[in-house]
Design a protein around this motif. Structure first.
Motif: not given
Lengths: 172, 343, 505
Positions: C181-194, C196-199
């Motif tokens: 689930a880490v990274g971008m959520d395709t359906v809403t375009g939200q970033l999950r479980l990151t 604020g860490w861009s890596e």
């Protein structure tokens, strides 16, 4: 298989159930973090299906649940395994690989893949394998030369060159 | 020092004996000439999207053209960095300040990704090289559906009421969804927008009738159109596409009406441009500008443009920067209206 | 039969000395690419693609598709020898292949893996030859609910695999899902479980986790036991291939089952990775020796390899017929088609007969050539295990690091790989099963996307999972498999007499 009581002479370092408890606590913690982040994202079932945090929320709960149960079993369960997780000798051998591997990755950061790998292979063979310096260095350089040709020259896959780029004179 | 140059000369003359004229050329080329900048090692070509998509196809085509026509001594190496809707690729370029061995191809996510996710990144963090083309968007429906024109289709969507018709697109809060929202605003309809991972997948979902329409780029759906599986209803542009060669049995790209003609006053094009990291020298920038110009002059490029019905506007320098400023403002406006801006 | 005539025409196109040479070159390169994690098939094809612009499209696709076959073959080699899957679809091959190598049966495992790959591919090619148009239509039936049902089926065919604590299985699976689930959520375009860490935006790639969990984890375990790689004493003789072949026919049912699973997953396009997991899971459930899977069963190598190759081969069909790539490699080939001026899609079979039938003919010949090439190398690869541990171990760690780096060209991924190595070591020692985690990591986000797309389609009605016969059947099948342990228990209660045979047979 589990490596318990293999060599009677060596002293145990830590009991299995302690390690079990530590791992379970970490899982519990990860689960809590996931749940927290999911709630922030919106863990509800919206009008058109589950929101961003809907699935991660339950995944986090599952992690918490399994972590908590395992933690309980490890500390207070009847079947808790108090035998040694590793003995001193085994731990030494594992660390003999793991710690240099950590230094190796650190070296990649600064020196790049090829130079770090050459050093790592040579030192590993010399120190752990007790090969002669010459054999170790020849093998390490040969292996990395092959990698260099394959990745940089033939397949054009640029690998990490390190912060200092010590091999930049090769032109890749 | 002396020794080294001696050795060089010897090696060159030995090679001359062995290989004749080829080696002569090589030796001549090896002598330092005070000319414009040229890459001395392979150049990384970053694609901030997955393999097989529109940006990836274009990048790989450019790579192929450069090799085929020997436009550059060193090869271009395409690297996909699609994480976080392309933010991964852009951040990589942003971090490589002053590195002339990196170029990146952009799509609309250049503007939309930082706006939608709040990732700290802006196109001004890079050096604009040139605009290669603008990509069109076409409203597609399944050929077996009864709609003959865009007007009929929109009327049907309106008649059915909100959240009945399904619009498929690539990604979320990106060009396809922005366009869908624009379409809704202009016509007073409401679609269910369903995001998929790639444009090809969207086209196939439409052929399989799992969705009712798409706003695919021409190149993503052209194969299905030729096979008579899809109908191109209208193009989201002010004027028709210029390509008059027949693609299907009866239609050319030029025969597809604009959406404006069909009573849908929405228009949107997507940038396909090349950027490089900030802080590069003028010579270095100049090299890539002229390289890309040569690419655009090849027949392979022209064929690709026609096949994908691209809008062949290209520009560089101050003109391009001005265009980018305008486009950024437009996207901000569109994203704001659609409620897609990061909080 | 029109197809047979066309096929022979295709053979005529392919059988020129130049094309045969390109075929061999492709196979050898492909095997090399498959062996090294980090040089994936997609990578290899992408890199060599520009070289082919000067060839005729038919020659070019022959060489490139041969690289693809070679990579499919090669992925099994490191899985069996070192427990490091060279390609995602060879993860399931490690489950029994690696234990076999440890018992000194590396040659047998390799021979079986290669032969099974060939059989899977052959069945898929025959299907493509005769059923292409029909099958292409079937692929169109797959919308989001159908995809979700297929992923569900893959999960369910795998559940109940581990013995151990059910909470540990749950933890392992949930951890896999959480990482997916880490990274971008395709359906809403939200970033999950990151956080604020861009890596972290790019998420955790499955290959990095697998290289760490299996490869590094295994080295740590071997080190602890102080016995280095136990395959050292392996008896290696060229006859091992023939001896293995004698054993294979008895598993004909596994071959049929895995081929069908593979073809189905290749076309839909679920891909080779889910196919290999499902092939393994179903074989374990259905086999008489199911309980012994994971300890070095020949059948446990045959099942995933056959399925993976059948899927890998049939994945080319939707690409040619519809323009949807069934795998990343197919996606790159698709790009190649466009540059050669060919338009993949429904008309390709009509307009480009030479090309299409040349390609199909090259699938037959390429796989046959591949089988011969890899089988002759079995003794060679098995001999790698004789290299002393203190030479091979650092090289493996280097290969793992390179593999982890090349996935995203990210230095941080090498650190993650090392971390996964420690996790793999601890999990193995504490009896957490690794397979559910890997499976969840591979399919987690795809399954979630498909589910949420379905929910968008139906506006939140779960009943869409039974909205037509196709999706209904798959969903029901998945649920039956999920409850299979209960069902088989019930069957045993009804017919208690059969129980003893499991142990004697």
């Amino acid at each position: 298989m589990m490596g318990q009581n293999k060599e009677g002479g060596s002293r145990p370092v830590i009991a299995s159930n302690r390690v079990e408890a530590i791992v379970a606590s970490v899982l519990l913690l990860i689960g809590a973090v996931v749940v927290y982040n999911s709630v922030q994202l919106g863990a509800r079932w919206t009008s058109d299906g589950p929101g961003s945090g809907y699935f991660p929320f339950y995944i986090g709960l599952m992690l918490c649940l399994s972590g908590a149960v395992t933690l309980y079993q490890a500390l207070f369960g009847k079947l808790k395994n108090t035998q040694a997780f590793v003995d001193r000798e085994q731990l030494k051998r594992v660390m003999a690989v793991l710690i240099p591997a950590g230094f190796y990755v650190l070296a990649i950061q600064f020196l790049g893949v090829y130079l770090a790998s050459t050093l790592y292979i040579a030192l590993f063979m010399r120190v752990l394998g007790r090969y002669s310096w010459i054999n170790s260095i020849v093998a390490a350089v040969a292996v990395n030369a092959v990698f260099f040709l394959m990745f940089e020259v033939w397949f054009k896959v640029p690998l990490y060159k390190g912060i200092y780029e010590p091999l930049s004179f090769l032109g890749y | 020092m002396n020794k080294i140059s001696n050795f060089r000369r010897n090696r060159c003359s030995a090679a001359n004996l062995a290989l004749g004229s080829i080696a002569v050329a090589a030796c001549v080329a090896a002598t330092p000439v005070f000319a414009a900048w040229e890459p001395a090692k392979p150049v990384e070509f970053i694609v901030p999207a997955g393999t097989g998509g529109g940006a990836d196809q274009m990048a790989r085509l450019i790579q192929g053209i450069v090799i085929k026509h020997k436009l550059m001594k060193e090869p271009l190496i395409v690297v996909n960095k699609s994480g976080g809707a392309g933010a991964e690729g852009f951040l990589d370029v942003k971090a490589a300040k002053g590195d002339p061995y990196k170029i990146v191809i952009t799509l609309s996510n250049l503007f939309t990704t930082p706006m939608a996710t709040g990732v700290p990144f802006n196109w001004k963090d890079m050096t604009p090289v040139s605009m290669m083309a603008l990509d069109q968007f076409v409203l597609w429906t399944n050929a077996e559906a009864p709609y003959k024109t865009a007007r009929e289709y929109i009327a049907a969507v309106k008649a059915a009421g909100p959240n009945k018709f399904r619009m498929g697109g690539t990604g979320s809060k990106q060009e396809d969804q922005i366009l869908t929202v624009g379409l809704e605003k202009a016509t007073g309809t409401k679609f269910i927008y369903i995001p998929f991972k790639g444009g090809g997948e969207v086209a196939v979902q439409l052929v399989g009738k799992h969705i009712d329409s798409t706003v695919n780029n021409p190149i993503e759906a052209v194969a299905q159109w030729r096979a008579g599986k899809l109908v191109a209803q209208c193009v989201f542009d002010e004027q028709r596409m210029p390509y008059k060669a027949k693609i299907t049995a009866t239609q050319s790209w030029n025969d597809v009406p604009t959406c404006k003609e069909a009573g849908v006053p929405t228009s949107y094009q997507m940038l396909r441009g090349i950027f490089m990291p900030a802080g590069v020298s003028k010579d270095q920038l100049e090299f890539y500008v002229s390289l890309l110009k040569k690419v655009r002059e090849t027949q392979d490029w022209k064929d690709f443009m026609e096949n994908g019905a691209f809008n062949q506007t290209s520009m560089s320098g101050a003109e391009f920067t001005k265009w980018l400023e305008g486009a950024e403002a437009t996207h901000h406006e569109l994203m704001k209206e659609a409620g897609f801006l990061a909080k | 039969m029109e197809e047979i005539g066309a096929l022979f025409h295709g053979f005529a196109v392919v059988l020129t000395p130049m094309n045969m040479l390109l075929m061999m070159v492709g196979i050898v390169l492909g095997v090399l690419i498959g062996v090294l994690p980090g040089l994936g098939g997609a990578n290899g094809v992408a890199i060599l693609l520009p070289l082919t612009f000067t060839m005729s499209p038919t020659s070019a696709i022959i060489m490139l598709s041969c690289i693809y076959w070679g990579a499919l073959f090669g992925g099994a080699i490191t899985s069996i020898l070192f427990n490091i899957p060279g390609e995602p679809w060879s993860v399931a091959t490690t489950f029994d292949g690696y234990p076999m190598a440890q018992q000194g049966r590396a040659g047998e495992a390799l021979a079986a893996a290669f032969t099974s790959s060939f059989v899977g591919a052959l069945v898929a090619v025959v299907m493509i030859t005769f059923l292409a148009p029909l099958v292409a239509k079937f692929a169109l039936e797959f919308g989001p609910p159908e995809f979700f049902a297929v992923y569900l089926l893959t999960f369910c065919s795998f559940i109940g695999m581990g013995k151990g604590s059910p909470f540990k299985i749950l933890a392992s699976m949930a951890l896999g899902f959480a990482l997916a689930a880490v990274g971008m959520d395709t359906v809403t375009g939200q970033l999950r479980l990151t956080f604020g860490w861009s890596e972290l935006m790019r998420g955790f790639d499955f290959l990095i986790a697998v290289i760490g969990l299996f490869g590094i984890g295994e080295i740590l375990l071997s080190m602890e036991e102080g016995l280095a790689f136990s395959g050292k004493t392996a008896r290696i003789s060229p006859k091992v291939v023939l001896e293995t072949w004698k054993k294979l026919p008895q598993y004909w049912l596994t071959y049929i089952r895995s081929s069908l699973i593979g073809i189905w997953m290749g076309i839909t396009p679920g891909g080779a990775t889910p196919a290999s997991f499902m092939g393994y899971g179903i074989a374990k459930k259905m086999s008489r020796d199911g309980a012994k899977f994971g300890t070095g069963q020949l059948e446990g190598v045959i099942a995933p390899e056959t399925a993976a190759h059948a899927a890998g081969t049939s994945a080319l069909l939707p690409m040619l017929a519809l323009g949807i790539p069934g795998s990343p490699t197919a996606a790159v080939l698709l790009g190649g088609l466009l540059i050669w001026g060919l338009q993949p899609g429904p008309l390709l079979f009509v307009e480009q007969k030479d090309f299409v039938w040349g390609l199909i003919a090259s699938m037959y010949l390429g796989n046959l050539a591949g089988l011969i090439v890899v089988l002759t190398t079995v003794p060679l690869f098995a001999a790698i295990l004789r290299i002393p541990f203190s030479i091979i171990a650092p090289i493996i760690i280097v290969i793992c690091a390179i593999g982890a780096y090349t996935v995203h060209n990210a230095m941080l991924d090498i650190w993650f790989m090392l971390l996964f190595g420690v996790v793999g070591y601890l999990f193995k020692k504490l009896d957490y099963p690794l397979a559910p985690m890997v499976l969840a990591l591979v399919l987690g986000d795809k399954a979630e996307d498909a589910f949420r797309q379905s929910m968008l389609l139906s506006q939140g009605e779960v009943s869409i999972m039974w909205s037509n016969p196709l999706v209904g059947t798959i969903t029901s099948l998945a649920l039956i498999l999920l409850l299979w342990p209960l069902i088989s228990k019930a069957l045993k209660i009804i017919r208690p007499g059969r129980e003893g045979r499991v142990f004697t047979g």
